[in-house]
Design a protein around this motif. Structure first.
Motif, PDB file in Angstrom:
ATOM      1  N   LEU A  47      -1.819   9.284  -5.168  1.00 48.29           N
ATOM      2  CA  LEU A  47      -0.937   8.647  -6.151  1.00 48.29           C
ATOM      3  C   LEU A  47       0.153   7.856  -5.435  1.00 48.29           C
ATOM      4  O   LEU A  47       0.543   6.766  -5.880  1.00 48.29           O
ATOM      5  N   ASP A  48       0.614   8.406  -4.310  1.00 49.08           N
ATOM      6  CA  ASP A  48       1.674   7.716  -3.551  1.00 49.08           C
ATOM      7  C   ASP A  48       1.182   6.421  -2.929  1.00 49.08           C
ATOM      8  O   ASP A  48       1.977   5.643  -2.411  1.00 49.08           O
ATOM      9  N   SER A  49      -0.116   6.195  -2.928  1.00 52.56           N
ATOM     10  CA  SER A  49      -0.616   4.969  -2.297  1.00 52.56           C
ATOM     11  C   SER A  49      -1.304   4.050  -3.308  1.00 52.56           C
ATOM     12  O   SER A  49      -2.294   3.416  -3.007  1.00 52.56           O
ATOM     13  N   PHE A  50      -0.753   4.019  -4.521  1.00 54.81           N
ATOM     14  CA  PHE A  50      -1.413   3.205  -5.554  1.00 54.81           C
ATOM     15  C   PHE A  50      -0.399   2.417  -6.386  1.00 54.81           C
ATOM     16  O   PHE A  50       0.534   2.996  -6.954  1.00 54.81           O
ATOM     17  N   TYR A  51      -0.583   1.118  -6.442  1.00 57.56           N
ATOM     18  CA  TYR A  51       0.136   0.268  -7.402  1.00 57.56           C
ATOM     19  C   TYR A  51      -0.896  -0.541  -8.166  1.00 57.56           C
ATOM     20  O   TYR A  51      -1.908  -0.980  -7.593  1.00 57.56           O
ATOM     21  N   LEU A  52      -0.648  -0.772  -9.454  1.00 57.34           N
ATOM     22  CA  LEU A  52      -1.582  -1.603 -10.229  1.00 57.34           C
ATOM     23  C   LEU A  52      -1.419  -3.074  -9.838  1.00 57.34           C
ATOM     24  O   LEU A  52      -0.289  -3.572  -9.795  1.00 57.34           O
ATOM     25  N   LYS A  90       0.881  -1.166   0.000  1.00 58.53           N
ATOM     26  CA  LYS A  90       0.000   0.000   0.000  1.00 58.53           C
ATOM     27  C   LYS A  90       0.921   1.219   0.000  1.00 58.53           C
ATOM     28  O   LYS A  90       2.139   1.089   0.032  1.00 58.53           O
ATOM     29  N   GLY A  91       0.363   2.360  -0.027  1.00 59.44           N
ATOM     30  CA  GLY A  91       1.135   3.598  -0.163  1.00 59.44           C
ATOM     31  C   GLY A  91       2.287   3.727   0.793  1.00 59.44           C
ATOM     32  O   GLY A  91       3.386   4.125   0.393  1.00 59.44           O
ATOM     33  N   SER A  92       2.056   3.355   2.051  1.00 60.62           N
ATOM     34  CA  SER A  92       3.112   3.555   3.034  1.00 60.62           C
ATOM     35  C   SER A  92       4.370   2.801   2.622  1.00 60.62           C
ATOM     36  O   SER A  92       5.471   3.131   3.033  1.00 60.62           O
ATOM     37  N   LYS A 107       7.791   7.018  -5.635  1.00 64.08           N
ATOM     38  CA  LYS A 107       6.576   7.836  -5.649  1.00 64.08           C
ATOM     39  C   LYS A 107       6.254   8.182  -7.105  1.00 64.08           C
ATOM     40  O   LYS A 107       7.122   8.523  -7.880  1.00 64.08           O
ATOM     41  N   GLY A 108       5.010   8.082  -7.448  1.00 60.78           N
ATOM     42  CA  GLY A 108       4.630   8.398  -8.834  1.00 60.78           C
ATOM     43  C   GLY A 108       4.559   7.157  -9.707  1.00 60.78           C
ATOM     44  O   GLY A 108       3.892   7.154 -10.728  1.00 60.78           O
ATOM     45  N   ASP A 109       5.246   6.070  -9.311  1.00 63.07           N
ATOM     46  CA  ASP A 109       5.177   4.845 -10.117  1.00 63.07           C
ATOM     47  C   ASP A 109       3.891   4.088  -9.778  1.00 63.07           C
ATOM     48  O   ASP A 109       3.501   4.031  -8.606  1.00 63.07           O
ATOM     49  N   ILE A 110       3.273   3.506 -10.803  1.00 60.68           N
ATOM     50  CA  ILE A 110       2.129   2.630 -10.526  1.00 60.68           C
ATOM     51  C   ILE A 110       2.390   1.222 -11.051  1.00 60.68           C
ATOM     52  O   ILE A 110       1.715   0.278 -10.694  1.00 60.68           O
ATOM     53  N   TYR A 111       3.385   1.121 -11.941  1.00 63.34           N
ATOM     54  CA  TYR A 111       3.809  -0.179 -12.457  1.00 63.34           C
ATOM     55  C   TYR A 111       5.339  -0.119 -12.555  1.00 63.34           C
ATOM     56  O   TYR A 111       5.931   0.932 -12.288  1.00 63.34           O
ATOM     57  N   ILE A 112       5.955  -1.218 -12.974  1.00 62.96           N
ATOM     58  CA  ILE A 112       7.423  -1.281 -12.999  1.00 62.96           C
ATOM     59  C   ILE A 112       8.032  -0.230 -13.941  1.00 62.96           C
ATOM     60  O   ILE A 112       7.607  -0.110 -15.091  1.00 62.96           O
ATOM     61  N   THR A 113       8.998   0.529 -13.403  1.00 60.48           N
ATOM     62  CA  THR A 113       9.731   1.504 -14.228  1.00 60.48           C
ATOM     63  C   THR A 113      11.231   1.241 -14.049  1.00 60.48           C
ATOM     64  O   THR A 113      11.638   0.561 -13.107  1.00 60.48           O
ATOM     65  N   SER A 140     -12.391   3.678  -7.784  1.00 60.72           N
ATOM     66  CA  SER A 140     -12.499   3.326  -6.363  1.00 60.72           C
ATOM     67  C   SER A 140     -11.328   3.910  -5.567  1.00 60.72           C
ATOM     68  O   SER A 140     -11.467   4.201  -4.397  1.00 60.72           O
ATOM     69  N   HIS A 141     -10.193   4.108  -6.199  1.00 56.96           N
ATOM     70  CA  HIS A 141      -9.047   4.651  -5.437  1.00 56.96           C
ATOM     71  C   HIS A 141      -8.981   6.186  -5.499  1.00 56.96           C
ATOM     72  O   HIS A 141      -8.719   6.836  -4.491  1.00 56.96           O
ATOM     73  N   PHE A 142      -9.208   6.743  -6.695  1.00 51.57           N
ATOM     74  CA  PHE A 142      -8.999   8.193  -6.868  1.00 51.57           C
ATOM     75  C   PHE A 142     -10.310   8.981  -6.893  1.00 51.57           C
ATOM     76  O   PHE A 142     -10.297  10.203  -6.868  1.00 51.57           O
ATOM     77  N   GLY A 143     -11.436   8.278  -7.018  1.00 47.40           N
ATOM     78  CA  GLY A 143     -12.728   8.969  -7.112  1.00 47.40           C
ATOM     79  C   GLY A 143     -13.132   9.142  -8.572  1.00 47.40           C
ATOM     80  O   GLY A 143     -12.276   9.195  -9.468  1.00 47.40           O
ATOM     81  N   GLU A 144     -14.464   9.244  -8.791  1.00 49.05           N
ATOM     82  CA  GLU A 144     -14.978   9.288 -10.170  1.00 49.05           C
ATOM     83  C   GLU A 144     -14.737  10.626 -10.845  1.00 49.05           C
ATOM     84  O   GLU A 144     -14.692  10.702 -12.076  1.00 49.05           O
ATOM     85  N   THR A 145     -14.577  11.678 -10.047  1.00 52.48           N
ATOM     86  CA  THR A 145     -14.562  13.029 -10.643  1.00 52.48           C
ATOM     87  C   THR A 145     -13.366  13.256 -11.570  1.00 52.48           C
ATOM     88  O   THR A 145     -13.442  14.078 -12.464  1.00 52.48           O
ATOM     89  N   ILE A 146     -12.276  12.512 -11.357  1.00 50.86           N
ATOM     90  CA  ILE A 146     -11.087  12.784 -12.187  1.00 50.86           C
ATOM     91  C   ILE A 146     -11.110  12.046 -13.523  1.00 50.86           C
ATOM     92  O   ILE A 146     -10.272  12.280 -14.388  1.00 50.86           O
ATOM     93  N   LEU A 147     -12.070  11.122 -13.698  1.00 50.99           N
ATOM     94  CA  LEU A 147     -11.972  10.180 -14.819  1.00 50.99           C
ATOM     95  C   LEU A 147     -11.873  10.856 -16.195  1.00 50.99           C
ATOM     96  O   LEU A 147     -10.978  10.546 -16.987  1.00 50.99           O
ATOM     97  N   ASP A 148     -12.790  11.807 -16.471  1.00 53.62           N
ATOM     98  CA  ASP A 148     -12.783  12.421 -17.806  1.00 53.62           C
ATOM     99  C   ASP A 148     -11.469  13.159 -18.064  1.00 53.62           C
ATOM    100  O   ASP A 148     -10.856  13.005 -19.131  1.00 53.62           O
TER     101      ASP A 148
END
Ligand SMILES: C[S@@+](CC[C@H](N)C(=O)[O-])C[C@H]1O[C@@H](n2cnc3c(N)ncnc32)[C@H](O)[C@@H]1O
Length: 345
Positions: A233-238, A140-142, A149-155, A305-313
């Motif tokens: 963002l800091d607490s999200f990995y795919l 999880k983020g911690s 920070k900023g990565d969600i998949y392998i970089t 579910s993680h970031f909220g629906e408002t950012i989707l568009d």
């Protein structure tokens, strides 16, 4: 993948000659594509019976289990099944009737037991096994270091320990998946898996790294604009890992459970509407939009579910632009792995 499905289905039917052939499609979803697999299998069995001289009244009955997570829209799936049954049992004057088929929904994770011991003849799963049972190592983020920070998949800049967690999560999930399906398959049964992998052995040099790297950059730009909290963002990995063919074969061999019949990697364009085989993208802006729609269809519930629906568009508009810019420079493709395996007597 059709020839692989055809060969495996025929082989199982000929080897076992079941009165009722049990087929399970794992991660079937609920859209209009979902019953294509069912109609393919019905067609293959009907052709096999004809070739083997099986009389119509001796055709096997087909029992299909349609599996997905409990949150899948099974109501929509059942409506499609109803329409499908009406269309296949319609007026067929003079024509041979297809084998009788029974279709049920089966909610649950395929990382758990789904069906009784030795009850299934054929397993199939299309575009699902890149999904992990959870984020790598339950991260999880911690768990994110400053470096990640900023990565969600392998970089390329990700801490080696986190890269290892992604790989270990795949090894754990895939071994478990094989063990569970082995228990559920009859002897002579087969399993056909198609999923997104990567072309090269190098874990940093994969097509999904680009695809999700651009998504991470789009999320970062929303953070920079103050539309998204940095901590989110800091607490999200795919919960995803796309393996190479080598990794898949190594785990399958290590399990010692199946005989590998077939394994192949093929490529498809990121833009599902682009059927060209050239290395040039004709209209990168349009392809950017198409790719973003495709990834949104797959990722929306998770992102919402993680970031909220408002950012989707805003997020997927930004993503479409970044994908378009990427495709101008390089026509990256999905690497798709298809394999079929048999449980020998
Ligand atoms: C990209 S869709 C593929 C749908 C369909 N097989 C197709 O090819 O059109 C991936 C599906 O896998 C399902 N899925 C992901 N993880 C799963 C799990 N652990 N158990 C069952 N289904 C899962 C998702 O819910 C989703 O419906």
């Amino acid at each position: 993948m059709k020839p692989v499905l055809e060969e495996a289905t025929r082989e199982v039917y000929k080897a076992v000659l079941p009165r009722t052939m049990v087929v399970a499609d794992l991660g079937c979803s609920s859209g209009p594509n979902t019953l294509r697999f069912v109609s393919e299998v019905i067609g293959i069995i009907a052709r096999s019976c004809k070739q083997l001289g099986v009389k119509q009244h001796e055709y096997p009955q087909l029992q299909f289990f349609r599996n997905d997570l409990p949150g899948n829209d099974f109501n929509n799936l059942f409506e499609l099944v109803d329409q499908f049954k009406k269309s296949t049992t319609g007026n067929r004057q003079g024509e041979a009737q297809p084998p009788a088929c029974y279709i049920s929904g089966l909610p649950g994770s395929f990382y758990a037991r789904l069906l009784p011991c030795q009850s299934v003849h054929l397993f199939h799963s299309l575009f699902c096994l890149q999904w992990r049972s959870q984020a790598p190592g339950g991260l999880k983020g911690s768990g994110k270091t400053h470096q990640d920070k900023g990565d969600i998949y392998i970089t390329k800049t990700m801490s080696p320990s986190v890269v290892k967690l992604f790989q270990q999560q795949f090894q754990k999930d895939f071994s478990l998946f094989l063990k569970l399906r082995y228990e559920e398959l009859v002897f002579g049964g087969q399993i056909i898996l198609t999923f997104i992998g990567r072309k090269h052995e190098d874990v940093f040099n994969g097509e999904p790294n680009h695809l999700y790297g651009l998504l991470a950059q789009s999320l970062q730009s929303l953070v920079d604009e103050g539309l998204l909290k940095k901590e989110k963002l800091d607490s999200f990995y795919l919960p995803i890992y796309s393996p190479s063919v080598g990794e898949v074969v190594a785990i399958a061999e290590q399990s010692g459970l199946f005989n590998m019949n077939h394994v192949k990697l093929f490529e498809t364009n990121w833009d599902p509407y682009d059927d060209s085989e050239t290395d040039v993208v004709q209209d990168s802006v349009r392809s950017g939009v198409n790719v973003a729609k495709c990834i949104r269809a797959v990722m929306e519930p998770l992102i919402a579910s993680h970031f909220g629906e408002t950012i989707l568009d805003t997020l997927f508009k930004e993503y479409a632009q970044r994908v378009a810019k990427h495709l101008e420079k390089e026509k990256t493709k999905h690497a798709v792995i298809v394999l079929s395996m048999k449980k020998e007597n």
